[in-house]
Design an enzyme around this catalytic site. Structure first.
Site, short mmCIF file in Angstrom:
data_model
loop_
_atom_site.label_atom_id
_atom_site.label_comp_id
_atom_site.label_asym_id
_atom_site.label_seq_id
_atom_site.Cartn_x
_atom_site.Cartn_y
_atom_site.Cartn_z
N GLY A 54 2.78 -0.24 2.54
CA GLY A 54 1.83 -0.62 3.52
C GLY A 54 0.70 -1.46 3.14
N GLU A 55 0.21 -0.97 2.03
CA GLU A 55 -1.07 -1.45 1.49
C GLU A 55 -0.72 -2.74 0.79
OE1 GLU A 55 -5.16 -0.58 -1.27
OE2 GLU A 55 -3.79 1.07 -1.04
N SER A 56 0.27 -2.82 0.26
CA SER A 56 0.73 -4.36 -0.41
C SER A 56 0.68 -5.36 0.72
CB SER A 56 2.16 -4.31 -1.12
OG SER A 56 1.82 -3.14 -2.18
#
Length: 143
Positions: free
Chosen positions: A64-66
């Site tokens: 998700g952060e990527s």
């Protein structure tokens, strides 16, 4: 850092050229789609599990952060940088094989903040995790 393309069809190449970072690469992150409207990538379950064989909750967050950070950096444009200031995840199912796929869509794309929601599903299309990330958009220091 490569310049942000204007044409939608070139956005995926922009994302691939920019790179995803050593952690996501080590975890098997793979781009599937990248446009001004959304970003899609997947990761294998194998190699990213807890000791009991479930896809690790932190791996959902890495995916998700990527996705969210990359899309926020695309939105920020040349000479600007997106840096994460908040992230949260709610895991609703456990993947145990195959791949998980994250679909990242913007909730807010402003001048100083970008907020994205990433829905992570298993190979059967069942939602496993919902990640929300907020990035602060700032100017890069002038050299």
């Amino acid at each position: 850092m490569p310049e942000r393309p204007v044409a939608t069809e070139d956005a995926l190449e922009w994302a691939r050229a920019r790179g995803i970072g050593a952690l996501a690469q080590k975890m098997g992150f793979e781009w599937l789609e990248f446009t001004p409207d959304r970003a899609v990538a997947r990761m294998p379950v194998e190699g990213n599990t807890q000791p009991v064989g479930l896809f690790h909750g932190g791996a959902y967050v890495v995916l998700g952060e990527s996705l969210g950070s990359m899309h926020a950096n695309y939105h920020a444009g040349p000479g600007r940088l997106a840096v994460g200031v908040d992230i949260n995840a709610t895991h609703t199912r456990s993947a145990t094989s195959g791949y998980v796929t994250g679909v990242c869509t913007p909730l807010h794309l402003g001048r100083t903040l970008a907020v994205h929601e990433i829905v992570v599903s298993d190979d059967e299309g069942r939602r496993c995790s919902t990640v929300r990330i907020t990035n602060h958009l700032k100017d890069l220091p002038v050299a």
